[in-house]
Write a protein that holds these residues in place. Sequence first.
Motif, short mmCIF file in Angstrom:
data_model
loop_
_atom_site.label_atom_id
_atom_site.label_comp_id
_atom_site.label_asym_id
_atom_site.label_seq_id
_atom_site.Cartn_x
_atom_site.Cartn_y
_atom_site.Cartn_z
N HIS A 60 -51.76 -28.43 14.24
CA HIS A 60 -52.24 -28.50 12.86
C HIS A 60 -51.22 -29.46 11.90
O HIS A 60 -50.52 -30.20 12.73
N HIS A 62 -48.84 -29.16 9.41
CA HIS A 62 -47.83 -28.74 8.59
C HIS A 62 -46.45 -29.60 9.41
O HIS A 62 -46.28 -29.90 10.56
N ASP A 64 -43.27 -29.28 10.00
CA ASP A 64 -42.30 -28.74 10.99
C ASP A 64 -42.73 -29.07 12.42
O ASP A 64 -41.96 -28.98 13.34
N ASP A 86 -56.92 -31.28 8.24
CA ASP A 86 -55.49 -31.17 7.70
C ASP A 86 -54.94 -32.66 7.36
O ASP A 86 -53.71 -32.84 7.37
N PHE A 89 -52.14 -32.83 4.47
CA PHE A 89 -50.82 -32.44 4.85
C PHE A 89 -50.18 -33.86 5.68
O PHE A 89 -48.89 -34.04 5.33
N ALA A 96 -43.99 -32.40 1.28
CA ALA A 96 -43.79 -31.26 1.86
C ALA A 96 -42.28 -31.18 2.32
O ALA A 96 -41.92 -29.96 2.18
N LEU A 100 -41.22 -27.67 0.56
CA LEU A 100 -41.02 -26.55 1.52
C LEU A 100 -39.84 -26.57 2.40
O LEU A 100 -39.18 -25.26 2.85
N HIS A 137 -54.83 -20.46 9.56
CA HIS A 137 -53.19 -20.82 8.96
C HIS A 137 -53.32 -22.16 8.27
O HIS A 137 -52.61 -22.33 7.09
N SER A 138 -54.25 -23.01 8.58
CA SER A 138 -54.52 -24.18 7.75
C SER A 138 -56.14 -24.64 8.12
O SER A 138 -56.76 -24.02 9.23
N SER A 141 -56.44 -26.29 11.65
CA SER A 141 -55.64 -25.59 12.82
C SER A 141 -56.88 -25.57 13.98
O SER A 141 -57.59 -25.24 13.99
N LEU A 168 -50.58 -20.13 2.53
CA LEU A 168 -50.20 -21.39 2.18
C LEU A 168 -51.53 -22.40 1.96
O LEU A 168 -52.54 -21.77 2.26
#
Length: 214
Positions: A60, A62, A64, A86, A89, A96, A100, A137-138, A141, A168
């Motif tokens: 995904h 995000h 991290d 996604d 993002f 982010a 975040l 989750h997104s 994903s 989120l």
Amino acid sequence: MVKIERFACNMLAENCFILSDETKECVIIDCGAFREEERKAIVNYIKKEDLKPVHLLATHGHLDHHFGDNTIFTEYGLKPEVHEGDRVFMENPYNAATTLFGITLDYELPEANFCIENTSIINFGSHTLKVIATPGHSGGSVCYYCENEHLLFTGDTLFRRSIGRTDLPGGSMFQMVSSLRLLAQLPDETVVYAGHGENSTIGYEVAHNLYMDR
């Protein structure tokens, strides 16, 4: 047989996985390496094993799971392969980082290749990974499933006895429940490699994870 190496990365202990086989081709899943020593550990492992990276895959978008994308791009010319869902993002990692993580991202990340689709097949060496779309989750994903060896890389969709957040932007508990039911249909012996935390199996999660249901 697939050889799997795990690297716990960054302030959220995100799991980056390197999958390789006897051909020495490999794929990297979710390179979240943030600290210099994390980046070096990944590159040194690839060199030590004499591997040839052919895909940088994302479960995904995000940040991290993407802190180290620039290292993989610089060393091997690979851009992260991400689901279109996604895109939001991937196109603004600097926002982010600030909102975040409370940090300033002082380096550039490579542009993403939005080539991951719901039915994509990823080839490396003598193995294949099937993409399973698992929004929740997104919006974008996905999980990567090696059917022959019953291996599943779930990102932040499914953890050991838990699941990823759905509060989120782009998250949806309704979609998450549908995604988990889809994963629950996989063989019990399927080993789950999550984006954070320890490994599990589908059978264990069906028996012990309150969110999993057949």
